[in-house]
Motif scaffolding. Sequence first.
Motif, PDB file in Angstrom:
ATOM      1  N   LEU A  30       0.857  -1.184   0.000  1.00  0.00           N
ATOM      2  CA  LEU A  30       0.000   0.000   0.000  1.00  0.00           C
ATOM      3  C   LEU A  30       0.892   1.231   0.000  1.00  0.00           C
ATOM      4  O   LEU A  30       1.762   1.375   0.862  1.00  0.00           O
ATOM      5  CB  LEU A  30      -0.918   0.009   1.226  1.00  0.00           C
ATOM      6  CG  LEU A  30      -1.896  -1.153   1.327  1.00  0.00           C
ATOM      7  CD1 LEU A  30      -2.710  -1.054   2.610  1.00  0.00           C
ATOM      8  CD2 LEU A  30      -2.802  -1.210   0.115  1.00  0.00           C
ATOM      9  N   GLY A  31       0.662   2.090  -0.980  1.00  0.00           N
ATOM     10  CA  GLY A  31       1.408   3.338  -1.052  1.00  0.00           C
ATOM     11  C   GLY A  31       0.664   4.431  -0.305  1.00  0.00           C
ATOM     12  O   GLY A  31      -0.550   4.569  -0.433  1.00  0.00           O
ATOM     13  N   TYR A  32       1.394   5.171   0.498  1.00  0.00           N
ATOM     14  CA  TYR A  32       0.804   6.276   1.249  1.00  0.00           C
ATOM     15  C   TYR A  32       1.898   7.277   1.566  1.00  0.00           C
ATOM     16  O   TYR A  32       3.086   6.988   1.454  1.00  0.00           O
ATOM     17  CB  TYR A  32       0.124   5.778   2.525  1.00  0.00           C
ATOM     18  CG  TYR A  32       1.090   5.203   3.546  1.00  0.00           C
ATOM     19  CD1 TYR A  32       1.481   5.934   4.652  1.00  0.00           C
ATOM     20  CD2 TYR A  32       1.624   3.931   3.392  1.00  0.00           C
ATOM     21  CE1 TYR A  32       2.384   5.423   5.569  1.00  0.00           C
ATOM     22  CE2 TYR A  32       2.514   3.407   4.296  1.00  0.00           C
ATOM     23  CZ  TYR A  32       2.895   4.160   5.388  1.00  0.00           C
ATOM     24  OH  TYR A  32       3.794   3.651   6.283  1.00  0.00           O
ATOM     25  N   ASP A  33       1.505   8.456   1.971  1.00  0.00           N
ATOM     26  CA  ASP A  33       2.469   9.489   2.335  1.00  0.00           C
ATOM     27  C   ASP A  33       2.987   9.171   3.732  1.00  0.00           C
ATOM     28  O   ASP A  33       2.270   9.335   4.720  1.00  0.00           O
ATOM     29  CB  ASP A  33       1.801  10.865   2.300  1.00  0.00           C
ATOM     30  CG  ASP A  33       2.774  11.998   2.528  1.00  0.00           C
ATOM     31  OD1 ASP A  33       3.935  11.732   2.933  1.00  0.00           O
ATOM     32  OD2 ASP A  33       2.391  13.153   2.307  1.00  0.00           O
ATOM     33  N   ASN A  34       4.208   8.706   3.810  1.00  0.00           N
ATOM     34  CA  ASN A  34       4.741   8.294   5.112  1.00  0.00           C
ATOM     35  C   ASN A  34       5.542   9.385   5.817  1.00  0.00           C
ATOM     36  O   ASN A  34       6.196   9.126   6.820  1.00  0.00           O
ATOM     37  CB  ASN A  34       5.583   7.024   4.972  1.00  0.00           C
ATOM     38  CG  ASN A  34       6.878   7.252   4.247  1.00  0.00           C
ATOM     39  OD1 ASN A  34       7.076   8.286   3.613  1.00  0.00           O
ATOM     40  ND2 ASN A  34       7.765   6.287   4.323  1.00  0.00           N
ATOM     41  N   ARG A  35       5.457  10.611   5.330  1.00  0.00           N
ATOM     42  CA  ARG A  35       6.213  11.692   5.980  1.00  0.00           C
ATOM     43  C   ARG A  35       5.699  11.995   7.386  1.00  0.00           C
ATOM     44  O   ARG A  35       6.496  12.275   8.291  1.00  0.00           O
ATOM     45  CB  ARG A  35       6.180  12.948   5.111  1.00  0.00           C
ATOM     46  CG  ARG A  35       7.045  12.784   3.848  1.00  0.00           C
ATOM     47  CD  ARG A  35       6.943  13.968   2.950  1.00  0.00           C
ATOM     48  NE  ARG A  35       5.621  13.939   2.306  1.00  0.00           N
ATOM     49  CZ  ARG A  35       5.275  14.705   1.295  1.00  0.00           C
ATOM     50  NH1 ARG A  35       6.123  15.588   0.804  1.00  0.00           N
ATOM     51  NH2 ARG A  35       4.078  14.606   0.761  1.00  0.00           N
ATOM     52  N   LYS A  36       4.380  11.931   7.592  1.00  0.00           N
ATOM     53  CA  LYS A  36       3.836  12.208   8.921  1.00  0.00           C
ATOM     54  C   LYS A  36       4.318  11.181   9.947  1.00  0.00           C
ATOM     55  O   LYS A  36       4.833  11.569  10.998  1.00  0.00           O
ATOM     56  CB  LYS A  36       2.307  12.269   8.895  1.00  0.00           C
ATOM     57  CG  LYS A  36       1.708  12.621  10.235  1.00  0.00           C
ATOM     58  CD  LYS A  36       0.197  12.748  10.172  1.00  0.00           C
ATOM     59  CE  LYS A  36      -0.368  13.087  11.542  1.00  0.00           C
ATOM     60  NZ  LYS A  36      -1.824  13.157  11.537  1.00  0.00           N
ATOM     61  N   PRO A  37       4.181   9.870   9.700  1.00  0.00           N
ATOM     62  CA  PRO A  37       4.690   8.933  10.693  1.00  0.00           C
ATOM     63  C   PRO A  37       6.211   8.998  10.840  1.00  0.00           C
ATOM     64  O   PRO A  37       6.735   8.792  11.945  1.00  0.00           O
ATOM     65  CB  PRO A  37       4.236   7.566  10.189  1.00  0.00           C
ATOM     66  CG  PRO A  37       3.875   7.747   8.774  1.00  0.00           C
ATOM     67  CD  PRO A  37       3.485   9.179   8.607  1.00  0.00           C
ATOM     68  N   ALA A  38       6.912   9.313   9.767  1.00  0.00           N
ATOM     69  CA  ALA A  38       8.365   9.433   9.868  1.00  0.00           C
ATOM     70  C   ALA A  38       8.752  10.584  10.790  1.00  0.00           C
ATOM     71  O   ALA A  38       9.700  10.475  11.571  1.00  0.00           O
ATOM     72  CB  ALA A  38       8.977   9.632   8.484  1.00  0.00           C
ATOM     73  N   ALA A  39       8.002  11.684  10.701  1.00  0.00           N
ATOM     74  CA  ALA A  39       8.296  12.847  11.536  1.00  0.00           C
ATOM     75  C   ALA A  39       7.852  12.650  12.983  1.00  0.00           C
ATOM     76  O   ALA A  39       8.547  13.052  13.920  1.00  0.00           O
ATOM     77  CB  ALA A  39       7.626  14.093  10.949  1.00  0.00           C
ATOM     78  N   SER A  40       6.694  12.021  13.178  1.00  0.00           N
ATOM     79  CA  SER A  40       6.161  11.878  14.539  1.00  0.00           C
ATOM     80  C   SER A  40       6.735  10.669  15.266  1.00  0.00           C
ATOM     81  O   SER A  40       6.749  10.641  16.496  1.00  0.00           O
ATOM     82  CB  SER A  40       4.634  11.730  14.495  1.00  0.00           C
ATOM     83  OG  SER A  40       4.272  10.468  13.937  1.00  0.00           O
ATOM     84  N   ASP A  41       7.188   9.673  14.525  1.00  0.00           N
ATOM     85  CA  ASP A  41       7.660   8.409  15.097  1.00  0.00           C
ATOM     86  C   ASP A  41       6.577   7.774  15.964  1.00  0.00           C
ATOM     87  O   ASP A  41       6.859   7.109  16.949  1.00  0.00           O
ATOM     88  CB  ASP A  41       8.953   8.612  15.899  1.00  0.00           C
ATOM     89  CG  ASP A  41       9.724   7.322  16.091  1.00  0.00           C
ATOM     90  OD1 ASP A  41       9.621   6.424  15.226  1.00  0.00           O
ATOM     91  OD2 ASP A  41      10.417   7.191  17.113  1.00  0.00           O
ATOM     92  N   ASP A  42       5.306   7.974  15.539  1.00  0.00           N
ATOM     93  CA  ASP A  42       4.151   7.470  16.284  1.00  0.00           C
ATOM     94  C   ASP A  42       3.414   6.455  15.425  1.00  0.00           C
ATOM     95  O   ASP A  42       2.988   6.756  14.308  1.00  0.00           O
ATOM     96  CB  ASP A  42       3.224   8.634  16.635  1.00  0.00           C
ATOM     97  CG  ASP A  42       2.074   8.232  17.535  1.00  0.00           C
ATOM     98  OD1 ASP A  42       1.800   7.029  17.702  1.00  0.00           O
ATOM     99  OD2 ASP A  42       1.419   9.156  18.072  1.00  0.00           O
ATOM    100  N   VAL A  43       3.241   5.252  15.954  1.00  0.00           N
ATOM    101  CA  VAL A  43       2.586   4.185  15.212  1.00  0.00           C
ATOM    102  C   VAL A  43       1.146   4.547  14.834  1.00  0.00           C
ATOM    103  O   VAL A  43       0.622   4.068  13.831  1.00  0.00           O
ATOM    104  CB  VAL A  43       2.648   2.854  15.993  1.00  0.00           C
ATOM    105  CG1 VAL A  43       1.741   2.895  17.223  1.00  0.00           C
ATOM    106  CG2 VAL A  43       2.308   1.679  15.097  1.00  0.00           C
ATOM    107  N   ALA A  44       0.526   5.421  15.585  1.00  0.00           N
ATOM    108  CA  ALA A  44      -0.851   5.830  15.288  1.00  0.00           C
ATOM    109  C   ALA A  44      -0.949   6.595  13.960  1.00  0.00           C
ATOM    110  O   ALA A  44      -2.029   6.690  13.385  1.00  0.00           O
ATOM    111  CB  ALA A  44      -1.403   6.688  16.424  1.00  0.00           C
TER     112      ALA A  44
END
Length: 116
Positions: A30-44
Motif C-alpha cells: 500500500l502506497g501512502y504518504d509516510n512523511r507524517k509517521p516518519a516525523a512523529s515516530d508514532d505508530v498511530a
Amino acid sequence: MIEGLQVEALVGVYAHERDAVQPLLLDIELGYDNRKPAASDDVADTLDYAAVCARVRQLVAEREPQLLETLAEALAADLLRSFNAITAKVRIRKPLAAAALGAASVGVEIVRDAGD
C-alpha cells in the motif's frame, strides 16, 4: 508491505477447487504518504499491518470467486478505500495449483491507484 500472507480461500473454476478451501499466498503493498509517521515516530500515524492482514482475511473469507483476478480487484479496491492508500499492489499466488503444474508459482498481480 506484507509478503507471503497465507489465507484459506474457496477459489477456482474447476469442480475440485470448489469442494474445499485452499491456501493462497498474498503480497500486499500500500502506497501512502509516510512523511507524517516518519516525523512523529508514532505508530498511530502509520498503516497498521495487523489491521491490513485482518481486513484481507475477512474479505477473502467473505468471497468465493472463480478467478483470482476477481479477488485481486476486490482486495485492491477495499484496501485503497479502507486505509486511505494512494496505491495498492496485490499479488495472489496459488501454491497447490503451481505444484500440480510443476511450477514454482502461479497467480495474478495488479496495481491500482486510488483514482481508478
